[in-house]
Design an enzyme around this catalytic site. Sequence first.
Site, PDB file in Angstrom:
ATOM      1  N   THR A 146       2.916  -0.441  -6.717  1.00  0.00           N
ATOM      2  CA  THR A 146       3.153  -0.859  -5.325  1.00  0.00           C
ATOM      3  C   THR A 146       1.781  -1.042  -4.673  1.00  0.00           C
ATOM      4  O   THR A 146       1.190  -2.100  -4.782  1.00  0.00           O
ATOM      5  CB  THR A 146       4.004   0.178  -4.551  1.00  0.00           C
ATOM      6  OG1 THR A 146       3.430   1.466  -4.682  1.00  0.00           O
ATOM      7  CG2 THR A 146       5.422   0.195  -5.077  1.00  0.00           C
ATOM      8  N   LYS A 169       3.092   5.310 -11.792  1.00  0.00           N
ATOM      9  CA  LYS A 169       2.678   4.586 -10.579  1.00  0.00           C
ATOM     10  C   LYS A 169       2.677   5.579  -9.420  1.00  0.00           C
ATOM     11  O   LYS A 169       3.425   6.561  -9.424  1.00  0.00           O
ATOM     12  CB  LYS A 169       3.602   3.409 -10.276  1.00  0.00           C
ATOM     13  CG  LYS A 169       5.009   3.710  -9.816  1.00  0.00           C
ATOM     14  CD  LYS A 169       5.214   4.130  -8.373  1.00  0.00           C
ATOM     15  CE  LYS A 169       4.502   3.223  -7.414  1.00  0.00           C
ATOM     16  NZ  LYS A 169       4.745   3.761  -6.008  1.00  0.00           N
ATOM     17  N   THR A 180       6.273  13.760  -9.755  1.00  0.00           N
ATOM     18  CA  THR A 180       5.592  12.858  -8.834  1.00  0.00           C
ATOM     19  C   THR A 180       5.867  11.403  -9.152  1.00  0.00           C
ATOM     20  O   THR A 180       5.848  11.000 -10.300  1.00  0.00           O
ATOM     21  CB  THR A 180       4.080  13.065  -8.847  1.00  0.00           C
ATOM     22  OG1 THR A 180       3.528  12.277  -7.796  1.00  0.00           O
ATOM     23  CG2 THR A 180       3.446  12.616 -10.138  1.00  0.00           C
ATOM     24  N   GLU A 260      -4.377   5.910  -2.047  1.00  0.00           N
ATOM     25  CA  GLU A 260      -4.637   4.966  -0.961  1.00  0.00           C
ATOM     26  C   GLU A 260      -5.873   5.324  -0.129  1.00  0.00           C
ATOM     27  O   GLU A 260      -5.926   6.389   0.490  1.00  0.00           O
ATOM     28  CB  GLU A 260      -3.423   4.907  -0.025  1.00  0.00           C
ATOM     29  CG  GLU A 260      -2.269   4.115  -0.624  1.00  0.00           C
ATOM     30  CD  GLU A 260      -0.978   4.282   0.164  1.00  0.00           C
ATOM     31  OE1 GLU A 260      -0.949   5.116   1.091  1.00  0.00           O
ATOM     32  OE2 GLU A 260      -0.011   3.578  -0.157  1.00  0.00           O
ATOM     33  N   ASN A 379      -1.982   2.803   5.871  1.00  0.00           N
ATOM     34  CA  ASN A 379      -0.709   3.417   6.209  1.00  0.00           C
ATOM     35  C   ASN A 379      -0.244   3.143   7.628  1.00  0.00           C
ATOM     36  O   ASN A 379       0.869   3.495   8.000  1.00  0.00           O
ATOM     37  CB  ASN A 379      -0.752   4.910   5.925  1.00  0.00           C
ATOM     38  CG  ASN A 379      -0.674   5.157   4.440  1.00  0.00           C
ATOM     39  OD1 ASN A 379       0.303   4.807   3.804  1.00  0.00           O
ATOM     40  ND2 ASN A 379      -1.734   5.726   3.869  1.00  0.00           N
TER      41      ASN A 379
END
Lengths: 384, 384
Positions: A146, A169, A180, A260, A379
Amino acid sequence: MTVTSPKGFRASGVTAGLKPSGKPDMALVVNDGPLQVAAGRFTGNRVKAAPVKWSQQVLTTGALKAVILNSGGANACTGPEGFQDTHATAEKTAEVLGCGAVEVAVCSTGLIGERLPMDKLLPGVEAAAKALAADGGEQAATAIMTTDTVAKNAAITSPAGWTVGGIAKGAGMLAPGLATMLVVLTTDAVVGQPLADAALGTACRYSLDRLDSDGSMSTNDTVLLLASGASGVEAAADEFIAALTDLCKDLAHQLLSDAEGSTKDVAITVSGAASEDDAVEVARIVARDSLVKTALFGSDPNWGRILAAVGTAKAPFDADAVDVAVNGVWICKAGAAGEPRDLVDLKGRDVAIDIELHHGAASATIWTNDLSHDYVHENSAYST
Amino acid sequence: MTVTSPKGFRASGVTAGLKPSGKPDMALVVNDGPLQVAAGRFTGNRVKAAPVKWSQQVLTTGALKAVILNSGGANACTGPEGFQDTHATAEKTAEVLGCGAVEVAVCSTGLIGERLPMDKLLPGVEAAAKALAADGGEQAATAIMTTDTVAKNAAITSPAGWTVGGIAKGAGMLAPGLATMLVVLTTDAVVGQPLADAALGTACRYSLDRLDSDGSMSTNDTVLLLASGASGVEAAADEFIAALTDLCKDLAHQLLSDAEGSTKDVAITVSGAASEDDAVEVARIVARDSLVKTALFGSDPNWGRILAAVGTAKAPFDADAVDVAVNGVWICKAGAAGEPRDLVDLKGRDVAIDIELHHGAASATIWTNDLSHDYVHENSAYST
């Protein structure tokens, strides 16, 4: 070095059109046996996505023929209709593989709260089945990404002649409860279901479950282990558990490094705790503290913030006895200033924080990231 | 409308040179009686700053003559020497006021882990005593600021003829355990120590203790209430508790609005919980979720992230029954998509998140902020 490295597996990754980007978004992993042993671990979140509910249900048999995975939509918080979509996905996969729907686990990842476009997804299942290949693992790893920037693959071969492999992922919402993100592990070792389940539990406990990038627990976390037995070699239990744990640690660190907006990979090790659970509690509190994480982003060895976070734990210890080291420099001794903070070098990506409680013999490590401008940017802009 | 609004108090704010900026950094609040009733609440953090340890000790008498406060240094994690510095500060204050050190509470705020420059601080005590004035409250409020951008003052006068007033500071590490940051409250009502203590406990419980800006708990949180009795009017218990609670809510909202780097003031109200503690647990989990907070910064009504955070709570409820509204629009009904998210207007600073658990009659509100670029910037650059 991927999910198809062990013998007896085929995999694929294709584009069904679920992602606006047009990137690959469906993956299939098939166990051609002779064994079909399987085990799984799932999110501890009480808000569970439809595919998690489905996969938990089918895994009660301890056997799986295949796992069908999609990115481009989590199918979480989608009500009874969302569960029907998962069911239809498993039925379709079973149909094209010639097995029963109860032999098919389903994994989804992407935005929460939106229905999947089944008119694109079901043809995607057919395309994924057609693309199955004995070297298709890396395509599968790519199709489940993603916000990941790199695909995550790994494999380990035992001198005994069997192999464990996997794909993963995950780049955000990375604070698993029991497992996870999406992880599919395979092995061609001959293992019974009880050993497969125990090994998966231990491997998760010391790897994926100790990853806490941003404190947010996903609704879709799934870790599946499929064993084909195709090597014909029975695995020794301790060796199998060790190899599976090493494999999961490898994948966990790949997740950590790609989290991220992160600029630091941080290993927080708490020692001198009365129990391992206490060590995990203290390390996790520090890993989740926004002020500690922003200080790390600023390459600031701010032990005061670390100690303030430690002080909110329930684990027993004397706050005036705690030592803290950052990258090997003990800048806090007995709850006060220790060696000069100028000695700490925080220029690199890897950071080691060691916290000695002086209250027992147990220790544990939690892996986390810093809190950066890019994390906030990614985010605050992801769904809009 | 400040800490000197009630009769019987003097206060001051002066510059001792503790801050590199040269801004005011020492404050003194003196109770001239006739009563010297006092109560306090302190951080729940086990790592407590020296002034917290001192003030907890002297408050066992239930009486205080004065509070000496400094910004420019928290005197936390400074070992036995730091405690001696606090003791010397109280002794000096007692000397210039002509009372005992046991009648003087000490509050400090600023960086953790560094000793205070006592050669500047002790002359600052003398200067603060000389500057004492019956209208000195606002100077005191200014002198305790750290990263605050505005001073926080408030007062409420009862129709019965007594007044409660207060000052507060706090812009980061804003997630109190029992109290928050530095807050000095005063009243000229005639109240006994048991009522003062009970009223302060209730007021904190429903105001400062429900503030959770960034999930990080300070080592120095202190809330003190001093009662002079100078109005000569005995306060009715229920009216006094209500006024003190309103005063603390006012100060809490001033803290919220000035939280580091924040662009949103967010009230998270959880209803339909089995108990008030359950409602607080769920609201606090949502308030501390980085993905929820970054979504709010991006003005994104991301109910999926809210529900995913709710799902990690221990409180009993059915995850498939939960409703979520953002600014009055019920975008999540029964755990799935509800009204269109386009209807949600998130342009303003104030955000109301309502979470209905449908599992009981209890409710609670936690106030928090978003997680912004400026929060990361301020907190990655603060100490270096």
